[in-house]
Design an enzyme around this catalytic site. Structure first.
Site, mmCIF file in Angstrom:
data_model
loop_
_atom_site.group_PDB
_atom_site.id
_atom_site.type_symbol
_atom_site.label_atom_id
_atom_site.label_comp_id
_atom_site.label_asym_id
_atom_site.label_seq_id
_atom_site.Cartn_x
_atom_site.Cartn_y
_atom_site.Cartn_z
ATOM 1 N N HIS A 320 73.921 55.784 1.225
ATOM 2 C CA HIS A 320 73.391 56.265 2.498
ATOM 3 C C HIS A 320 74.487 56.869 3.374
ATOM 4 O O HIS A 320 74.201 57.694 4.240
ATOM 5 C CB HIS A 320 72.697 55.125 3.235
ATOM 6 C CG HIS A 320 71.409 54.708 2.594
ATOM 7 N ND1 HIS A 320 70.539 53.805 3.170
ATOM 8 C CD2 HIS A 320 70.826 55.078 1.424
ATOM 9 C CE1 HIS A 320 69.490 53.632 2.372
ATOM 10 N NE2 HIS A 320 69.647 54.397 1.310
ATOM 11 N N HIS A 568 69.764 51.948 -9.437
ATOM 12 C CA HIS A 568 68.375 51.486 -9.509
ATOM 13 C C HIS A 568 68.163 50.548 -10.683
ATOM 14 O O HIS A 568 67.266 49.709 -10.657
ATOM 15 C CB HIS A 568 67.429 52.687 -9.598
ATOM 16 C CG HIS A 568 67.480 53.567 -8.398
ATOM 17 N ND1 HIS A 568 67.101 54.899 -8.411
ATOM 18 C CD2 HIS A 568 67.886 53.320 -7.122
ATOM 19 C CE1 HIS A 568 67.263 55.415 -7.214
ATOM 20 N NE2 HIS A 568 67.735 54.487 -6.417
#
Length: 809
Positions: A320, A568
């Site tokens: 992020h 992920h």
């Protein structure tokens, strides 16, 4: 003597065979320590190597001559032009650390080497050098027809699609601004497509930026963003939006918020411009992303024997920090809907938005069929006009700064930063929750998908803060660290202004973030060999001089769209919330704490969540994806969610990522020619969803590789990630290890040595509530139960800490 020579020759041949096999070993169902995964190309091309000047050393080894003055020796992946060179054109081979080979690269990050004007390439590109009014007018009409004819069907609140859209959210104002920027880029792309069609421009010319026609003398010129005028290029503090980091006037936007991603290889757009990759190498349509996901990427519990969930969670904070894409939106800023309500069917072409790329779900899907779902919503990423104001392929937008600069803490604009500051003592605003500092609550009604959950959603420098409760935990930790540092600086320098205290604390926290990233986190991901080859290992003392004004620090599509999505696979489907003595108090399914941060208001939950992150193992990075992500992503109160694995595959095609095989070639490694080069079970599955190895999606292929020695990802992802962090280091003038000859805000030698003491373990101690967390593992990314990683008390003097006395004026 002849017998000895024969044995030595046999050893060389055996070593070559083993290296080629090792580079493409595919991950099994367990975590194995593997041999050094050296890319074999320089050794394998013996004919080519013989043409390069080398000097012999001893026995079996040869040492290459050094590169010429001013030319650096880099890994093959950092010299992409070599892919398009004939064997006799290849750069000189050179030596890298750890016994590796690279290229003496004169072409930098460019995809091609300069061609003489008389070359066939230039002759073939004999099209007009300006855009005619007829092309511009027709393109404008096409664009207006596309915009006005588009269906305005928004995503409804409460559905998984709505929550997914929040990963692109910043503020309503920013969303509308990005909508306008993307529309400008789309009009330029449509003009490029029309010009290419009318002039029959070869696809190769577009993907290699060999169409030198500018928009500058056309009505589309106003879409081009001129570089900002940098008033003080020697500013001690980096800008909030990343502008003016590079001192060259024409490069002052490099790495700034709102700038496009770069590419390691040219895109695989079918028209060379923006049409997504949709066909296999034999011309047949690629199989759907959901079909590939359910065939190859099942949920298997494979806890990592060494590393914990902190690796996964810090990795997301870092993601992020360096990237936030944006999806194309409706005119009012709403999310685009591509499927009928509840996903029963994809919308008809008459109703469908031009940015729709819905994911098809087959009738026999073992999960979604139970709910009648045949369509998963998927919208293409927003674009940004080409920085050179030239006809070019579509470039994806990144809304945050591309640097490792703690932008989730501070924002990526002056406006965002002001909304976070207390303007007292250099501190950030916090909410006092019965004596505990939490992030302030947000006034943004779109911060969370549920209006009820939104009442307890938090505000930070990043609009995705509430995505999952473990992310909120580290966002709180970093905000607290800023205020801790600001408070200490204020005590040391009581006359310092709020602005000085804020900027100094920010400068220190960014340096801490960079040091933890390069010193603790990154070696775990890519392994020690890649750290050495790409010059990423932090120094023990002194200053680094690796800054390169010619390196664009922007994130690459390959990193954002594939390699860094390896995280992920490391996600566990549940959090085992642990109390002070390690007892599991609660098991929380991750879909239940996505955009639902209410648990953070429980008094002991923050400490308990930190303990969970350093105690619970991460999942191994492999071809297994938790069902919490592949079936229930962002489900909210619904019985089903989205499939993140399918989204990742589809996103790679949207971004025009080339196939896995192309990146093997970029690394200097041999391409795969048969599925039989994989273990039999994986080979059988691959053959059911791909026609040839040339069709394998990059994200899928990367997950199938065996981990590099000392790392958690395979060799391809390790190289792509290493290249990216080399860009972040070499292209960031304010990187913490540079001296004041490079960095105007350089730390003095004493301060830099203090920064080098920081560890994530220290930050956990300094910023916990100390309610249930009194000790931490010395290596915070390693499981607390791993042999040799002892727990250490937060007050133990053997846990190093940064002495801020070095900042006393």
């Amino acid at each position: 003597m002849s017998r000895i020579l024969f044995i030595l020759l046999l050893l060389i041949v055996t070593q070559l065979s083993e290296l080629q096999a090792a580079a493409f070993s595919v991950r099994q169902n367990r975590f194995d320590e593997v041999p050094d995964l050296q890319t074999p190309a320089p050794l394998a091309t013996s004919t080519e190597s013989s043409k390069k000047p080398e000097k012999a050393t001893s026995g079996l080894l040869k040492k290459c001559l050094p590169c010429s003055d001013g030319i650096r020796c880099v890994p093959q992946i950092q010299c992409p032009a070599h892919v398009r060179m004939e064997s006799h054109e290849k750069p000189q081979i050179c030596d890298l650390p750890a016994g590796k080979f690279g290229y003496c690269c004169e072409t930098g990050q460019n995809h091609t080497a300069p061609k003489p004007e008389t070359s066939p390439k230039e002759r073939r590109s004999g099209f007009p050098t300006i855009l005619s009014p007829a092309v511009l007018d027709e393109a404008r009409r096409n664009f207006e027809h596309l915009m006005h004819g588009v269906a305005q069907i928004p995503v409804r609140r409460g559905f998984p699609d709505f929550a997914h859209g929040l990963v692109f959210h910043s503020t309503a104002k920013d969303d509308l601004h990005n909508f306008a920027i993307s529309n400008s880029a789309i009009e330029q792309v449509m003009t490029t497509q029309l010009f290419g069609k009318k002039e029959q421009v070869p696809v190769e010319d577009f993907i290699t930026n060999n169409v030198p026609i500018k928009f500058t003398e056309t009505p589309l010129a106003h879409h081009c963003q001129p570089p900002p005028v940098c008033g003080n290029i020697r500013s001690v503090y980096r800008s909030m939006d990343g502008t003016c980091n590079n001192p060259e006037p024409q490069r002052s936007l490099w790495g700034a918020a709102g700038q496009p991603m770069e590419r390691m290889l040219p895109p695989a757009y079918e028209d060379g411009i923006w049409t997504p990759r949709a066909h296999s190498s034999d011309g047949t349509p690629l199989l759907g992303a959901r079909k590939i996901s359910r065939t190859l990427l099942s949920d298997v519990d494979r806890p990592h024997p060494k590393y914990n969930l902190m690796v996964m969670q810090f990795g997301q904070v870092l993601a992020h920090d360096i990237s936030q894409t944006s999806s194309i939106r409706l005119e009012d800023g709403s999310l685009v809907q591509c499927c009928s309500p509840e996903g029963k069917v994809a919308l008809s072409p008459q109703q469908s938005h031009f940015a729709c790329m819905p994911i098809h779900v087959e009738p026999d899907d073992e999960f979604f069929s139970a709910f009648g779902v045949r369509c998963l919503n998927f919208v293409r990423l927003s674009l940004v006009p080409s920085p050179d104001c030239q006809l070019s392929y579509g470039k994806q937008l990144t809304k945050v700064t591309h640097f490792v600069d703690a932008s989730p803490v501070y924002g990526s604009s002056d406006e965002a930063s002001r909304s976070l500051r207390a303007f007292r003592g250099g501190r950030l605003r916090m909410m006092n929750d019965f004596g505990r500092d939490l992030l302030p609550l947000t006034n943004d009604k779109k911060a969370c998908p549920s209006e009820e959950a939104g009442k307890s959603c938090f505000h930070s420098g990043d609009g995705r803060t509430n995505q999952i409760i473990s992310l909120i935990t580290l966002q709180i930790l970093l905000a607290r660290e800023h205020n801790r540092v600001a408070g200490a600086l204020h005590e040391l320098n009581p006359s310092a202004s709020d602005e000085t205290l804020f900027q100094e604390a920010r400068r220190i926290v960014i340096a801490e973030m960079q040091h933890i990233t390069y010193n603790e986190f990154l070696p775990i991901i890519i392994g020690p060999q890649q750290m050495k080859r790409f010059r990423l290992v932090p120094l023990h003392q002194g200053y680094s001089h690796d800054y390169n004004v010619n390196v664009n620090p922007a994130i690459t599509n390959e990193f954002s769209g594939a390699a860094y999505r390896m995280g992920h696979s490391s996600v566990d489907g549940k959090f085992q919330i642990r109390q002070e003595h390690g007892r599991i108090d609660e098991v929380v399914n991750i879909p239940d704490v996505m955009f639902n941060p209410s648990r953070m208001r429980k008094r002991e939950f923050y400490d308990d969540m930190l303990r969970t992150l350093y105690s619970q193992p991460m999942q191994q990075v492999d071809s297994s994806i938790s069902q919490g992500l592949s079936r229930f992503l962002f489900r909210g109160d619904n019985p089903f969610g989205l499939d993140l694995a399918a989204i990742n595959i589809q996103r790679g095609r949207d971004q025009g990522l080339r196939s896995y095989n192309d990146y093997l070639e970029l690394m200097g490694a041999p391409k795969l020619h048969s599925f039989e080069q994989f273990p039999i079970e994986i080979a059988q599955k691959l053959s059911r969803v791909y026609r040839t190895p040339d069709d394998i999606d990059l994200w899928v292929g990367g997950l199938l590789e065996k981990a590099v020695e000392g790392g958690v990802v395979g060799v391809t992802f390790a190289e792509i990630i290493a290249d990216q962090f080399a860009r972040f280091k070499q292209g960031d003038r304010y990187y913490y290890e540079y001296d004041n000859g490079i960095n105007p805000g350089a730390f003095n030698p004493l301060q830099l040595q203090e920064i080098r003491k920081v560890t994530l373990a220290r930050l956990l101690c300094d910023n916990s509530d100390r309610l249930t967390l009194q000790a931490v593992p010395l290596a915070a990314f390693v499981r607390a139960d791993h042999p040799g990683n002892q727990m250490i008390g937060c007050d133990d003097p053997n846990l190093p800490s940064v002495n801020l006395e070095a900042w006393r004026a």
